[in-house]
Design a protein around this motif. Structure first.
Motif, mmCIF file in Angstrom:
data_model
loop_
_atom_site.group_PDB
_atom_site.id
_atom_site.type_symbol
_atom_site.label_atom_id
_atom_site.label_comp_id
_atom_site.label_asym_id
_atom_site.label_seq_id
_atom_site.Cartn_x
_atom_site.Cartn_y
_atom_site.Cartn_z
ATOM 1 N N HIS A 207 0.478 -1.539 0.168
ATOM 2 C CA HIS A 207 -0.170 0.183 0.085
ATOM 3 C C HIS A 207 0.775 1.414 0.111
ATOM 4 N N LEU A 247 -6.227 -1.779 3.991
ATOM 5 C CA LEU A 247 -6.811 -2.452 3.365
ATOM 6 C C LEU A 247 -7.181 -3.491 3.895
ATOM 7 N N VAL A 286 -17.339 -0.349 1.958
ATOM 8 C CA VAL A 286 -16.335 -0.285 1.610
ATOM 9 C C VAL A 286 -16.254 1.071 1.234
ATOM 10 N N ALA A 290 -14.360 4.371 1.632
ATOM 11 C CA ALA A 290 -13.233 4.881 0.532
ATOM 12 C C ALA A 290 -13.484 6.861 0.325
ATOM 13 N N GLU A 296 -9.640 5.500 -3.598
ATOM 14 C CA GLU A 296 -10.580 4.792 -4.556
ATOM 15 C C GLU A 296 -10.310 3.343 -4.088
ATOM 16 N N ILE A 297 -11.404 2.018 -4.216
ATOM 17 C CA ILE A 297 -11.003 0.214 -3.872
ATOM 18 C C ILE A 297 -11.968 -0.314 -5.482
ATOM 19 N N ILE A 300 -12.836 -5.689 -3.751
ATOM 20 C CA ILE A 300 -12.392 -5.787 -2.849
ATOM 21 C C ILE A 300 -12.285 -7.448 -2.566
ATOM 22 N N TYR A 303 -8.705 -8.925 -0.361
ATOM 23 C CA TYR A 303 -8.828 -8.125 1.136
ATOM 24 C C TYR A 303 -9.917 -8.917 1.720
#
Length: 355
Positions: A207, A247, A286, A290, A296-297, A300, A303
């Motif tokens: 990350h 995350l 989520v 975010a 921005e994700i 997911i 994770y």
């Protein structure tokens, strides 16, 4: 304060010597009056948490579980350090007062901290907490806001950079939990081979902005203000905290987040009121995270699947102790079924991600 978290009589086999603890604490703390009355908080399946009620003060004692396997997984000194240093940057940590490293005192290391009185939610809202949908949504978003706030703490300024090494964090988590799971295997446990392979093959890069990873952020580890229950006044259970990918921490919390539309077998695993009208779905969780984090994700799935596998590792480590007679806590008898359900869910997440 009727809604404040209540304790129970100490579970059989988990008793503490009140006179020994009293002598030790009075030698290291001033002003304690009387002899402590000891009871036990009902939550938690790892480190054990007790209430010490003196005539003039209430304290909380934390110690590793009886018959625990890995000392590194129950490091009292590390948790004590986190509470002392993080409080300046994240003022929802209880203050820690005494850390006992002499295992001869009660048979294990322990530490003592302040008691933060408030409401702790477990599987369902208590009847007295009659939240409507809007109030529930406010509580849910307050819960996520604190999560984002934690991930944005300047851990170096707090003196916590030594907690972990961000570089290679994802790889260490996948290989580490694979190893821990395999060492805790029992004859009735699922192998998780397909999921382990997929997680290894799909690992993302480190990350760009590492942060403090709580590693167990859920509703029964936060304390609500009894006068304003939509507000969080405390965050508990810092035993697995480190520095790494936020995350991954989000995936950990999603693993606990059973939503209203999940099938009945998943509902049986629910340990927090995440199914209530007004609570975000996992995707809503989520999206809100975010938005508040300003990131921005796009996907997911990795994770979330990781969170499910890691949770299975924790569950299996606890079940291992039960299977081998190291604990008699009846709650742990069904943990093998939880493990199997988690494998099914993780496999579904992987299949859906490939469609």
């Amino acid at each position: 304060m009727a809604l404040a978290d209540q304790t129970n009589p100490v579970r059989e086999g988990e008793e503490l010597p009140a006179d020994v603890i009293d002598r030790y604490l009075k030698a290291h703390m001033q002003g304690l009056v009387g002899t402590p009355r000891i009871s036990q908080f009902p939550g938690g399946a790892s480190n054990l948490t007790y209430l010490l009620q003196y005539d003039n003060r209430e304290l909380v004692l934390r110690r590793p579980p009886f018959g625990h396997k890995a000392k590194s997984a129950h490091d009292m000194g590390r948790e004590f350090l986190i509470l002392n240093r993080l409080n300046d940057g994240f003022p929802y940590c209880p203050k820690a007062y005494v850390h006992c490293t002499d295992e001869a005192v009660i048979g294990a290391e322990f530490y003592v901290m302040e008691r933060v009185k408030g409401i702790i939610l477990r599987a369902d809202f208590p009847p007295e907490l009659a939240f409507d949908e809007q109030q529930t949504r406010m509580l849910c978003e307050s819960f996520i806001d604190k999560f984002v706030e934690l991930h944005n703490v300047d851990y170096q300024a707090c003196g916590l950079a030594e907690l972990g090494k961000p570089e290679g964090y994802v790889q260490r988590q996948i290989s580490g939990w694979t190893d821990r799971y395999e060492r805790a295997m029992t004859p009735d446990a699922p192998a998780w081979e397909a999921v382990k392979t997929w997680l290894h093959d799909k690992m993302p890069a480190d990350h760009a902005k590492p942060g403090i990873v709580h590693n167990d952020y859920r509703f029964d580890n936060v304390i609500l203000d009894p006068d304003n229950p939509q507000q969080i006044i405390g965050v508990l259970d810092w035993e697995m905290t480190t520095i790494g990918d936020p995350l991954m921490d989000l995936g950990n919390s999603l693993a606990y987040w059973i939503e209203a539309d999940d099938p009945q077998p998943m509902q049986l695993m629910r340990r927090q009121p995440s199914h209530r009208p007004g609570m975000h779905t996992r995707q809503g969780f989520v999206d809100y995270y975010a938005q508040r984090a300003g990131i921005e994700i796009p996907c997911i799935d990795f994770y979330y699947a990781y969170g499910l596998f890691r949770l299975a590792g924790i569950v299996q480590q606890i079940y291992y102790r039960y299977f081998h007679g190291q604990t008699r806590d009846p709650r742990f008898a069904q943990f093998i079924q939880m493990n199997k359900l988690l494998e099914v869910k993780a496999t579904q997440v992987i299949v859906q991600s490939q469609l």
